[in-house]
Design a protein around this motif. Structure first.
Motif, mmCIF file in Angstrom:
data_model
loop_
_atom_site.group_PDB
_atom_site.id
_atom_site.type_symbol
_atom_site.label_atom_id
_atom_site.label_comp_id
_atom_site.label_asym_id
_atom_site.label_seq_id
_atom_site.Cartn_x
_atom_site.Cartn_y
_atom_site.Cartn_z
ATOM 1 N N PHE A 161 0.652 -1.268 0.102
ATOM 2 C CA PHE A 161 0.198 0.260 -0.084
ATOM 3 C C PHE A 161 0.451 0.918 -0.225
ATOM 4 N N GLY A 162 2.080 1.093 -0.187
ATOM 5 C CA GLY A 162 2.706 2.138 0.767
ATOM 6 C C GLY A 162 2.948 3.165 1.182
ATOM 7 N N ALA A 163 1.757 2.734 2.503
ATOM 8 C CA ALA A 163 1.816 3.520 3.067
ATOM 9 C C ALA A 163 3.011 3.817 4.328
ATOM 10 N N ARG A 164 3.308 4.980 4.767
ATOM 11 C CA ARG A 164 4.403 5.564 5.653
ATOM 12 C C ARG A 164 4.624 5.610 7.181
ATOM 13 N N VAL A 165 4.913 3.958 7.739
ATOM 14 C CA VAL A 165 5.052 3.344 8.879
ATOM 15 C C VAL A 165 5.907 3.493 9.830
ATOM 16 N N ALA A 166 4.853 4.418 10.740
ATOM 17 C CA ALA A 166 6.136 4.746 11.874
ATOM 18 C C ALA A 166 6.024 3.440 13.593
ATOM 19 N N VAL A 167 7.068 2.856 13.808
ATOM 20 C CA VAL A 167 6.447 2.173 14.461
ATOM 21 C C VAL A 167 7.137 2.385 16.087
ATOM 22 N N VAL A 168 6.517 2.521 17.469
ATOM 23 C CA VAL A 168 6.535 3.040 17.919
ATOM 24 C C VAL A 168 7.206 1.552 19.733
ATOM 25 N N ARG A 169 8.236 1.717 19.852
ATOM 26 C CA ARG A 169 8.390 0.974 20.654
ATOM 27 C C ARG A 169 8.827 0.911 22.490
ATOM 28 N N ARG A 170 9.532 0.020 23.247
ATOM 29 C CA ARG A 170 9.829 0.345 24.325
ATOM 30 C C ARG A 170 11.226 0.786 24.197
ATOM 31 N N GLY A 171 12.304 -0.403 23.779
ATOM 32 C CA GLY A 171 14.000 -0.173 23.327
ATOM 33 C C GLY A 171 13.542 0.914 22.201
ATOM 34 N N GLY A 172 15.124 0.804 22.315
ATOM 35 C CA GLY A 172 15.531 1.451 20.821
ATOM 36 C C GLY A 172 15.916 0.643 20.081
ATOM 37 N N GLY A 173 16.355 0.971 18.419
ATOM 38 C CA GLY A 173 16.192 -0.126 17.483
ATOM 39 C C GLY A 173 15.256 0.371 16.314
ATOM 40 N N ALA A 174 16.135 0.289 15.065
ATOM 41 C CA ALA A 174 15.115 0.190 13.489
ATOM 42 C C ALA A 174 14.149 -1.079 13.763
ATOM 43 N N VAL A 175 13.607 -0.865 13.220
ATOM 44 C CA VAL A 175 12.392 -2.075 13.096
ATOM 45 C C VAL A 175 12.683 -1.792 11.112
ATOM 46 N N GLU A 176 12.511 -2.907 10.381
ATOM 47 C CA GLU A 176 12.792 -3.451 9.390
ATOM 48 C C GLU A 176 11.184 -3.276 8.633
ATOM 49 N N GLY A 177 11.724 -1.750 7.714
ATOM 50 C CA GLY A 177 9.872 -1.667 7.187
ATOM 51 C C GLY A 177 9.524 -0.973 7.163
ATOM 52 N N ALA A 178 9.785 -0.214 8.483
ATOM 53 C CA ALA A 178 9.167 1.376 8.900
ATOM 54 C C ALA A 178 10.064 2.550 8.495
ATOM 55 N N GLU A 179 9.186 3.375 8.489
ATOM 56 C CA GLU A 179 9.783 4.327 7.462
ATOM 57 C C GLU A 179 10.654 5.424 9.084
ATOM 58 N N ARG A 180 9.710 4.980 9.609
ATOM 59 C CA ARG A 180 10.480 5.375 11.128
ATOM 60 C C ARG A 180 10.063 4.400 12.474
ATOM 61 N N THR A 181 11.131 4.241 13.965
ATOM 62 C CA THR A 181 10.943 3.856 15.076
ATOM 63 C C THR A 181 11.330 4.764 16.069
ATOM 64 N N VAL A 182 10.583 4.879 17.034
ATOM 65 C CA VAL A 182 10.402 5.702 18.609
ATOM 66 C C VAL A 182 9.706 5.297 19.334
ATOM 67 N N THR A 183 10.579 5.427 20.433
ATOM 68 C CA THR A 183 10.774 4.626 21.846
ATOM 69 C C THR A 183 9.142 5.569 22.616
ATOM 70 N N THR A 184 8.563 4.866 23.041
ATOM 71 C CA THR A 184 7.311 5.120 24.165
ATOM 72 C C THR A 184 7.336 6.588 24.039
ATOM 73 N N GLY A 185 8.071 6.798 24.394
ATOM 74 C CA GLY A 185 7.591 8.796 24.856
ATOM 75 C C GLY A 185 7.901 9.574 23.639
ATOM 76 N N ARG A 186 7.932 9.264 22.448
ATOM 77 C CA ARG A 186 7.498 9.708 21.358
ATOM 78 C C ARG A 186 6.100 9.327 20.732
#
Length: 317
Positions: A161-186
């Motif tokens: 779908f060409g969606a622009r995906v941001a992943v929010v996670r507890r810890g650090g480290g990029a997630v493959e396929g996500a445009e952005r990966t940020v921690t829960t505080g963001r």
């Protein structure tokens, strides 16, 4: 991940309890394990019930030599008290983490598309009425809360779908396929202006109530919210208010708070709300998926390879 040295016991009896389900018994035996009734000789427990924390505590009292416990589902919040008391007990704890990722991700995608295409209201319509309120997933801004197996599977499904995906996670480290990966505080930062929010996180004290009125208000007008994680992560009162006000374009809930959702609850009649009764992973293939995990972990219990779905007792999942 490899268990600590000395944590893996030698070939000793494994109890499949509280019900000795045939598929799980067969999985233990395929891996070379010995299935036996729960008693003082038990060294491994495959727990076959989706709940029953007090019963599990009792089982561990009856089998104090247990060194490995396999829980049946990815979510272990129903065993939170047991796991909290397990710190430093020397046991290896594993779950179904990742086992049901594909069917749950598929269900999340189905709910998302249904909401964007306004299917809840159209399924309830009793007259021919056209409107142009549908939205597209193509190129949409999507936020996925959680970075486990469900999120990984979901990212693959969203890719066409060409969606622009941001992943929010507890810890650090990029997630493959996500445009952005940020921690829960963001979280508030990345949901601002987003078209879709998909909740696929574990329930912990950190995530309980995390999706509140402020988070929902920050989403784009007409945005949709899908929850395939755990009900209490999303504030029910805030969700109802956002739906009633028209700010949200819809909500797709496979999990709710409370759960089971009682008849007559306001969510059942909320505008553009689509509810499924915690069935995202309820497929004919589900028992076979769990059996595969059990077989894998019995081999690890016997010293062959690494455990899958290790539970982080500090994090609670």
């Amino acid at each position: 991940m490899t268990a600590a040295s000395g944590a893996r016991p030698a070939l000793e009896p494994i109890a499949v309890v509280p019900e000795a389900e045939a598929g799980l018994v067969a999985a233990v035996e395929r891996a070379g394990g010995t299935v036996a009734p729960l008693d003082e000789r038990t060294r491994g427990i495959v727990w076959s019930a989706s709940a029953g924390g007090a019963d599990l505590v009792d089982a561990l009292r009856r089998a104090p030599g247990t060194r490995w416990v396999q829980l049946p589902w990815a979510g272990v919040d129903g065993f939170a008290d047991v796991l909290a008391a397990a710190h430093g007990d020397g046991r290896v704890w594993t779950s179904g983490k990742g086992v049901y990722a594909q069917p749950v991700a598929e269900h999340a995608l189905a709910l998302t598309l249904a909401l964007l295409r306004r299917l809840p209201r159209r399924a309830r319509a009793d007259e021919w009425r056209r409107d142009h309120s549908s939205r597209s997933l193509f190129g949409a801004r999507v936020v996925v809360l959680g970075a486990g197996g469900i999120a990984e599977s979901l990212l693959r499904l969203l890719a066409p779908f060409g969606a622009r995906v941001a992943v929010v996670r507890r810890g650090g480290g990029a997630v493959e396929g996500a445009e952005r990966t940020v921690t829960t505080g963001r979280l508030l930062e990345v949901v601002t202006g987003a078209d879709v929010l998909i909740v696929a996180a574990a329930l912990t004290e950190e995530t309980r109530g995390l999706v509140d009125a402020g988070v929902l208000a920050a989403l784009a007008p007409g945005a949709v919210v899908v929850n395939v994680g755990r009900g209490p992560i999303v504030s029910t009162d805030a969700l109802l208010a956002a739906l009633d006000s028209g700010h949200l374009g819809g909500a797709g809930l496979d999990v709710t708070d409370p759960e089971p959702l009682p008849a007559g609850h306001a969510l059942w009649s909320a505008p553009d709300c689509l509810i499924t009764p915690h069935v995202a992973d309820a497929l004919a293939t589900t028992p076979a998926l769990l059996a595969e995990r059990v077989e894998h972990n019995v081999r690890a219990f016997l010293g062959e390879g690494d455990y899958a779905g290790l539970i982080d007792l500090e994090a609670g999942y």
